[in-house]
Design a protein around this motif. Sequence first.
Motif, PDB file in Angstrom:
ATOM      1  N   ARG A   1       0.824  -1.213   0.000  1.00  0.00           N
ATOM      2  CA  ARG A   1       0.000   0.000   0.000  1.00  0.00           C
ATOM      3  C   ARG A   1       0.859   1.264   0.000  1.00  0.00           C
ATOM      4  N   LEU A   2       1.888   1.276   0.844  1.00  0.00           N
ATOM      5  CA  LEU A   2       2.784   2.430   0.892  1.00  0.00           C
ATOM      6  C   LEU A   2       3.477   2.651  -0.449  1.00  0.00           C
ATOM      7  N   ILE A   3       3.887   1.567  -1.091  1.00  0.00           N
ATOM      8  CA  ILE A   3       4.584   1.680  -2.371  1.00  0.00           C
ATOM      9  C   ILE A   3       3.646   2.209  -3.451  1.00  0.00           C
ATOM     10  N   LEU A   4       2.452   1.636  -3.555  1.00  0.00           N
ATOM     11  CA  LEU A   4       1.525   2.062  -4.599  1.00  0.00           C
ATOM     12  C   LEU A   4       1.038   3.487  -4.378  1.00  0.00           C
ATOM     13  N   ASP A   5       0.998   3.927  -3.126  1.00  0.00           N
ATOM     14  CA  ASP A   5       0.588   5.304  -2.838  1.00  0.00           C
ATOM     15  C   ASP A   5       1.738   6.290  -2.988  1.00  0.00           C
ATOM     16  N   GLY A   6       2.937   5.810  -3.267  1.00  0.00           N
ATOM     17  CA  GLY A   6       4.073   6.695  -3.463  1.00  0.00           C
ATOM     18  C   GLY A   6       4.715   7.190  -2.186  1.00  0.00           C
ATOM     19  N   VAL A   7       4.261   6.699  -1.042  1.00  0.00           N
ATOM     20  CA  VAL A   7       4.858   7.107   0.233  1.00  0.00           C
ATOM     21  C   VAL A   7       6.287   6.567   0.339  1.00  0.00           C
ATOM     22  N   VAL A   8       6.497   5.385  -0.178  1.00  0.00           N
ATOM     23  CA  VAL A   8       7.834   4.796  -0.285  1.00  0.00           C
ATOM     24  C   VAL A   8       8.209   4.799  -1.765  1.00  0.00           C
ATOM     25  N   PRO A   9       8.985   5.777  -2.215  1.00  0.00           N
ATOM     26  CA  PRO A   9       9.318   5.840  -3.641  1.00  0.00           C
ATOM     27  C   PRO A   9      10.327   4.769  -4.027  1.00  0.00           C
ATOM     28  N   VAL A  10      10.014   4.001  -5.053  1.00  0.00           N
ATOM     29  CA  VAL A  10      10.918   2.939  -5.507  1.00  0.00           C
ATOM     30  C   VAL A  10      11.260   3.066  -6.987  1.00  0.00           C
ATOM     31  N   ALA A  11      10.718   4.049  -7.681  1.00  0.00           N
ATOM     32  CA  ALA A  11      10.979   4.197  -9.116  1.00  0.00           C
ATOM     33  C   ALA A  11      12.483   4.317  -9.363  1.00  0.00           C
ATOM     34  N   GLY A  12      12.982   3.473 -10.263  1.00  0.00           N
ATOM     35  CA  GLY A  12      14.384   3.492 -10.615  1.00  0.00           C
ATOM     36  C   GLY A  12      15.305   2.830  -9.617  1.00  0.00           C
ATOM     37  N   ARG A  13      14.759   2.244  -8.562  1.00  0.00           N
ATOM     38  CA  ARG A  13      15.570   1.644  -7.504  1.00  0.00           C
ATOM     39  C   ARG A  13      15.610   0.123  -7.644  1.00  0.00           C
ATOM     40  N   ARG A  14      16.607  -0.477  -7.007  1.00  0.00           N
ATOM     41  CA  ARG A  14      16.722  -1.931  -6.944  1.00  0.00           C
ATOM     42  C   ARG A  14      16.089  -2.373  -5.629  1.00  0.00           C
ATOM     43  N   VAL A  15      15.094  -3.262  -5.724  1.00  0.00           N
ATOM     44  CA  VAL A  15      14.266  -3.595  -4.565  1.00  0.00           C
ATOM     45  C   VAL A  15      14.324  -5.089  -4.290  1.00  0.00           C
ATOM     46  N   LEU A  16      14.442  -5.434  -3.004  1.00  0.00           N
ATOM     47  CA  LEU A  16      14.334  -6.827  -2.569  1.00  0.00           C
ATOM     48  C   LEU A  16      13.090  -6.975  -1.709  1.00  0.00           C
ATOM     49  N   ASP A  17      12.242  -7.938  -2.036  1.00  0.00           N
ATOM     50  CA  ASP A  17      11.130  -8.349  -1.181  1.00  0.00           C
ATOM     51  C   ASP A  17      11.607  -9.589  -0.439  1.00  0.00           C
ATOM     52  N   PHE A  18      11.983  -9.412   0.836  1.00  0.00           N
ATOM     53  CA  PHE A  18      12.565 -10.491   1.625  1.00  0.00           C
ATOM     54  C   PHE A  18      11.460 -11.297   2.299  1.00  0.00           C
ATOM     55  N   ALA A  19      11.597 -12.648   2.273  1.00  0.00           N
ATOM     56  CA  ALA A  19      10.535 -13.527   2.760  1.00  0.00           C
ATOM     57  C   ALA A  19       9.233 -13.150   2.079  1.00  0.00           C
ATOM     58  N   ALA A  20       9.267 -13.197   0.756  1.00  0.00           N
ATOM     59  CA  ALA A  20       8.251 -12.564  -0.087  1.00  0.00           C
ATOM     60  C   ALA A  20       6.892 -13.245  -0.061  1.00  0.00           C
ATOM     61  N   GLY A  21       6.824 -14.511   0.367  1.00  0.00           N
ATOM     62  CA  GLY A  21       5.533 -15.198   0.289  1.00  0.00           C
ATOM     63  C   GLY A  21       5.113 -15.321  -1.168  1.00  0.00           C
ATOM     64  N   GLY A  22       3.929 -14.814  -1.483  1.00  0.00           N
ATOM     65  CA  GLY A  22       3.447 -14.832  -2.858  1.00  0.00           C
ATOM     66  C   GLY A  22       3.877 -13.638  -3.684  1.00  0.00           C
ATOM     67  N   GLY A  23       4.742 -12.776  -3.120  1.00  0.00           N
ATOM     68  CA  GLY A  23       5.322 -11.693  -3.909  1.00  0.00           C
ATOM     69  C   GLY A  23       4.523 -10.412  -3.978  1.00  0.00           C
TER      70      GLY A  23
END
Length: 216
Positions: free
Chosen positions: A66-88
């Motif tokens: 939710r934070l990512i899609l709302d832009g509160v956590v900006p990730v555009a152009g960044r390298r991102v790891l989803d740790f213990a991702a479950g279903g991703g």
Amino acid sequence: MNPPDAASFIIAHTALARPPLVPEIELHLATEITPIWQATEAWLAETGIEPPFWAFAWPGSQALARLILDGVVPVAGRRVLDFAAGGGLAAIAAARAGAALVEAAEIDPLALAATRLNATHNRVPVREAEGDVVGAARRWDTVLAGDVCYEAPMTGHIMPWLRRLAADGVEVLLADPGRAYLPREGLVAVARFSVPTTRELEDRDKRDVTVYRVGG
């Protein structure tokens, strides 16, 4: 279990559904806990596969997405790891938000297969992080960790590594719904959510999730 078998198993025992906090993303999710748990136990006896945690959109992952899609956590152009991702779920949100590279880390082959299926269904690229990434040197700009402090050994294993990454300049975000083993020091709260859940998985109808920034 080879990848085709895993994909077939997931499709047979889940349905496409949208997490309540992140309706923009559709995932292969279990509609009931008991049938998929029993079905997975048949595989467990032969393969050592973990219980099907990947089949549920856990509150921590929903909050991060939710934070990512709302832009509160900006990730555009960044390298991102989803740790213990479950279903991703968080990984897919990051890819949709324009991350340059998204990796999902899991030790359960069914979880990785579910992430592949979910990413393909949502038409975004998500890579598998090879092996156990705990202890790996910095190669990401943002690390997302949802609902990972549920056991003392797990917390003791991962938190020193997450703190080292944070000290190296990685933005490390940890989303926790009040698990018993969450460490209290070195965490700064950045957001809170009330996430609907099910009493099949939790002891209440909603979980209050706090997203923390991990300090180095």
